[in-house]
Scaffold this motif. Structure first.
Motif, mmCIF file in Angstrom:
data_model
loop_
_atom_site.group_PDB
_atom_site.id
_atom_site.type_symbol
_atom_site.label_atom_id
_atom_site.label_comp_id
_atom_site.label_asym_id
_atom_site.label_seq_id
_atom_site.Cartn_x
_atom_site.Cartn_y
_atom_site.Cartn_z
ATOM 1 N N THR A 43 0.824 -1.215 0.000
ATOM 2 C CA THR A 43 0.000 0.000 0.000
ATOM 3 C C THR A 43 0.858 1.264 0.000
ATOM 4 O O THR A 43 0.582 2.219 -0.741
ATOM 5 C CB THR A 43 -0.945 0.000 1.224
ATOM 6 N N ARG A 44 1.915 1.285 0.829
ATOM 7 C CA ARG A 44 2.783 2.470 0.878
ATOM 8 C C ARG A 44 3.481 2.681 -0.460
ATOM 9 O O ARG A 44 3.647 3.812 -0.920
ATOM 10 C CB ARG A 44 3.807 2.338 1.995
ATOM 11 N N GLU A 45 3.891 1.568 -1.114
ATOM 12 C CA GLU A 45 4.532 1.675 -2.442
ATOM 13 C C GLU A 45 3.577 2.316 -3.435
ATOM 14 O O GLU A 45 3.986 3.178 -4.237
ATOM 15 C CB GLU A 45 4.948 0.289 -2.928
ATOM 16 N N ILE A 46 2.294 1.901 -3.361
ATOM 17 C CA ILE A 46 1.286 2.466 -4.257
ATOM 18 C C ILE A 46 1.136 3.970 -3.994
ATOM 19 O O ILE A 46 1.043 4.790 -4.919
ATOM 20 C CB ILE A 46 -0.061 1.742 -4.078
ATOM 21 N N GLY A 47 1.122 4.340 -2.701
ATOM 22 C CA GLY A 47 0.995 5.750 -2.346
ATOM 23 C C GLY A 47 2.155 6.574 -2.866
ATOM 24 O O GLY A 47 1.957 7.682 -3.389
ATOM 25 N N ILE A 48 3.364 6.038 -2.736
ATOM 26 C CA ILE A 48 4.548 6.771 -3.218
ATOM 27 C C ILE A 48 4.479 6.947 -4.729
ATOM 28 O O ILE A 48 4.761 8.042 -5.256
ATOM 29 C CB ILE A 48 5.839 6.023 -2.804
ATOM 30 N N ARG A 49 4.130 5.867 -5.447
ATOM 31 C CA ARG A 49 4.082 5.934 -6.905
ATOM 32 C C ARG A 49 3.027 6.929 -7.367
ATOM 33 O O ARG A 49 3.218 7.683 -8.331
ATOM 34 C CB ARG A 49 3.792 4.553 -7.491
ATOM 35 N N LYS A 50 1.906 6.951 -6.683
ATOM 36 C CA LYS A 50 0.848 7.895 -7.068
ATOM 37 C C LYS A 50 1.241 9.339 -6.760
ATOM 38 O O LYS A 50 0.894 10.271 -7.499
ATOM 39 C CB LYS A 50 -0.457 7.543 -6.350
ATOM 40 N N SER A 51 1.944 9.523 -5.660
ATOM 41 C CA SER A 51 2.344 10.884 -5.265
ATOM 42 C C SER A 51 3.364 11.497 -6.209
ATOM 43 O O SER A 51 3.499 12.719 -6.272
ATOM 44 C CB SER A 51 2.901 10.874 -3.831
ATOM 45 N N ILE A 52 4.093 10.643 -6.950
ATOM 46 C CA ILE A 52 5.087 11.176 -7.897
ATOM 47 C C ILE A 52 4.569 11.130 -9.339
ATOM 48 O O ILE A 52 5.355 11.246 -10.285
ATOM 49 C CB ILE A 52 6.425 10.425 -7.793
ATOM 50 N N GLY A 53 3.264 10.893 -9.498
ATOM 51 C CA GLY A 53 2.668 11.059 -10.819
ATOM 52 C C GLY A 53 2.105 9.813 -11.479
ATOM 53 O O GLY A 53 1.615 9.897 -12.612
ATOM 54 N N ALA A 54 2.181 8.660 -10.828
ATOM 55 C CA ALA A 54 1.629 7.444 -11.444
ATOM 56 C C ALA A 54 0.113 7.549 -11.538
ATOM 57 O O ALA A 54 -0.537 7.992 -10.596
ATOM 58 C CB ALA A 54 2.024 6.219 -10.623
ATOM 59 N N LYS A 55 -0.435 7.158 -12.673
ATOM 60 C CA LYS A 55 -1.868 7.248 -12.879
ATOM 61 C C LYS A 55 -2.555 5.949 -12.456
ATOM 62 O O LYS A 55 -1.912 4.920 -12.241
ATOM 63 C CB LYS A 55 -2.161 7.532 -14.355
ATOM 64 N N ALA B 97 -6.341 -1.607 -5.859
ATOM 65 C CA ALA B 97 -5.048 -0.918 -5.706
ATOM 66 C C ALA B 97 -5.060 0.422 -6.427
ATOM 67 O O ALA B 97 -4.545 1.433 -5.912
ATOM 68 C CB ALA B 97 -3.926 -1.799 -6.255
ATOM 69 N N SER B 98 -5.674 0.446 -7.645
ATOM 70 C CA SER B 98 -5.660 1.685 -8.441
ATOM 71 C C SER B 98 -6.526 2.777 -7.826
ATOM 72 O O SER B 98 -6.320 3.970 -8.089
ATOM 73 C CB SER B 98 -6.137 1.386 -9.866
ATOM 74 N N LYS B 99 -7.518 2.390 -7.005
ATOM 75 C CA LYS B 99 -8.436 3.368 -6.419
ATOM 76 C C LYS B 99 -7.956 3.936 -5.088
ATOM 77 O O LYS B 99 -8.619 4.792 -4.500
ATOM 78 C CB LYS B 99 -9.817 2.723 -6.230
ATOM 79 N N LEU B 100 -6.816 3.433 -4.583
ATOM 80 C CA LEU B 100 -6.299 3.960 -3.312
ATOM 81 C C LEU B 100 -5.917 5.433 -3.455
ATOM 82 O O LEU B 100 -5.265 5.826 -4.438
ATOM 83 C CB LEU B 100 -5.084 3.144 -2.872
ATOM 84 N N ARG B 101 -6.293 6.227 -2.467
ATOM 85 C CA ARG B 101 -5.894 7.655 -2.462
ATOM 86 C C ARG B 101 -4.459 7.751 -1.956
ATOM 87 O O ARG B 101 -4.081 7.078 -0.991
ATOM 88 C CB ARG B 101 -6.816 8.460 -1.573
ATOM 89 N N PRO B 102 -3.631 8.573 -2.586
ATOM 90 C CA PRO B 102 -2.225 8.678 -2.196
ATOM 91 C C PRO B 102 -2.034 9.008 -0.718
ATOM 92 O O PRO B 102 -1.194 8.408 -0.043
ATOM 93 C CB PRO B 102 -1.679 9.804 -3.090
ATOM 94 N N ILE B 103 -2.864 9.933 -0.191
ATOM 95 C CA ILE B 103 -2.693 10.345 1.202
ATOM 96 C C ILE B 103 -2.990 9.219 2.168
ATOM 97 O O ILE B 103 -2.297 8.994 3.160
ATOM 98 C CB ILE B 103 -3.602 11.577 1.503
ATOM 99 N N ASP B 104 -4.034 8.411 1.828
ATOM 100 C CA ASP B 104 -4.404 7.269 2.689
ATOM 101 C C ASP B 104 -3.353 6.171 2.579
ATOM 102 O O ASP B 104 -3.028 5.517 3.589
ATOM 103 C CB ASP B 104 -5.773 6.728 2.282
#
Length: 392
Positions: free
Chosen positions: A296-308, A380-387
């Motif tokens: 989950t944290r990996e997903i958050g990091i990737r989304k925070s740096i621009g992953a769609k 996984a794709s619907k996770l909010r970066p902040i959460d």
């Protein structure tokens, strides 16, 4: 993201957890290998049955008389007249005396004695090893001559040629005129190897046999056998005044029935194997859900740096497809290996690998990965970066 990059990431994830990956693949491996193996066994069995029927001839019709007495008695000369019809090629009426005492020198055994004509050898697809077979003159003049099956000849004469020797059948002396080559049992379990064959009229006179019980009829082609069946049925119904006093057995119909039964059983077993694939898919979904939670944290990091969203979706979906695809490939190779080597361990079992079914089984395993990997990938794709970043 490029496809190769996604595949590379998926492979690294698979390699990083080899034990968990193998356990996840297990259901898919078992499912695919079962499908390939069961279809190979079923197809091989169908081929074996077809070969045995074809050796006997799918253009063969067997007439069996059920009743007794003159009302259901077949006449030899009447039966032989049917050879003049275009849908009839060969006719071999027979009468059998079971468990006859056969004696030569000091050896005495019991075998079935078959009374028939000169056409019988071609009907049963037998071959002479030595001497000759029954001739029309032997039937006409009721000669006391006999042809021995390979098993009978070996029991009395070993490896010596029995032609010219005399044997005693139920107190009557017969001269051996021929010996048959070994043929083995046919699909019905009968065999000419253990047969003692004498002319039809000789059997009737010497052993007081009342009537012809079984008649073998051969047609020119497999299609003509149905015309022959209808013709002989009309004759028997007219002669016996009923259609209950006889049985007609069409070898082509038996072949179709046996093949259909084998195919039905194989299809049922394959459906059970496909259920194993679905169970494997549930296992993949379960593990992918665990994987999403762990990363989950990996997903958050990737989304925070621009992953769609689609990047995350494809990443986890490709991982699920790789796991199921690898499991399908291993199962495919395992199923082919089992199918190939099974006849070496069980020589009576014949297998034939179906390329089409093998490909379908592998593709189905890939589809299982897509279907059961889609929900975890969407989650996984619907996770909010902040959460996701705050997840511990």
């Amino acid at each position: 993201m490029r496809v190769m990059e996604l595949l590379g990431m998926a492979m690294r994830t698979v390699i990083a957890n080899p034990l968990r990956t193998i356990l996840t693949m297990l259901g898919v491996i078992i499912g695919v290998s079962s499908v390939v193996t069961l279809v190979a066994i079923g197809t091989g069995t169908s081929d074996q049955i077809s070969k045995q029927y074809e050796e006997m001839g799918t253009n063969l019709l067997v007439v069996s008389v059920n009743g007794a007495g003159r009302a259901t008695q077949l006449d030899y000369d009447e039966l032989m007249k049917f050879e003049g019809f275009p849908e009839f090629t060969t006719i071999a009426p027979t009468m059998t005396k079971a468990a006859s005492n056969i004696k030569y020198d000091r050896t005495q055994e019991q075998y079935n004695v078959i009374g028939t004509n000169d056409r019988y050898l071609s009907i049963v697809k037998g071959q002479l090893d030595s001497g000759r077979f029954i001739a029309p003159a032997d039937v006409e003049f009721r000669n006391n001559v006999v042809v021995l099956g390979s098993e009978v000849a070996k029991a009395y004469f070993g490896f010596l040629d029995p032609v010219g020797e005399q044997i005693n059948i139920d107190g009557v002396v017969f001269t051996v005129i021929g010996k048959l080559k070994e043929k083995g049992s046919n699909i019905s379990g009968t065999s000419v190897d253990s047969a003692v064959i004498v002319p039809l009229e000789t059997a009737r006179r010497q052993f007081k046999l009342g009537q012809i019980r079984t008649t073998y009829i051969e047609a020119p082609t497999k299609e003509d056998i149905y015309k022959a069946q209808e013709t002989i049925k009309q004759y028997l119904t007219y002669k016996f005044k009923t259609d209950q006093g006889y049985t007609l057995t069409n070898q082509d119909e038996l072949l179709k029935a046996s093949t259909a039964a084998t195919d039905t059983l194989t299809n049922q077993l394959v459906m059970v194997a496909f259920i194993s694939l679905l169970v494997g898919g549930i296992g993949i979904m379960n593990i992918m859900m665990v994987t999403v939670s762990e990363r989950t944290r990996e997903i958050g990091i990737r989304k925070s740096i621009g992953a769609k969203r689609r990047n995350i979706l494809l990443q986890f979906l490709v991982e699920a497809v790789v796991i199921s695809g690898l499991g399908g490939l291993i199962g495919l190779l395992l199923g082919i290996g089992i199918s190939y080597f099974l006849p070496y361990f069980n020589p009576e079992q014949t297998t034939r690998i179906s390329v089409d079914i093998s490909i379908y089984a592998f593709l189905f395993s890939v589809v299982v990965g897509i279907v059961f990997g889609l929900y975890p990938a969407l989650k996984a794709s619907k996770l909010r970066p902040i959460d996701a970043l705050r997840f511990d």
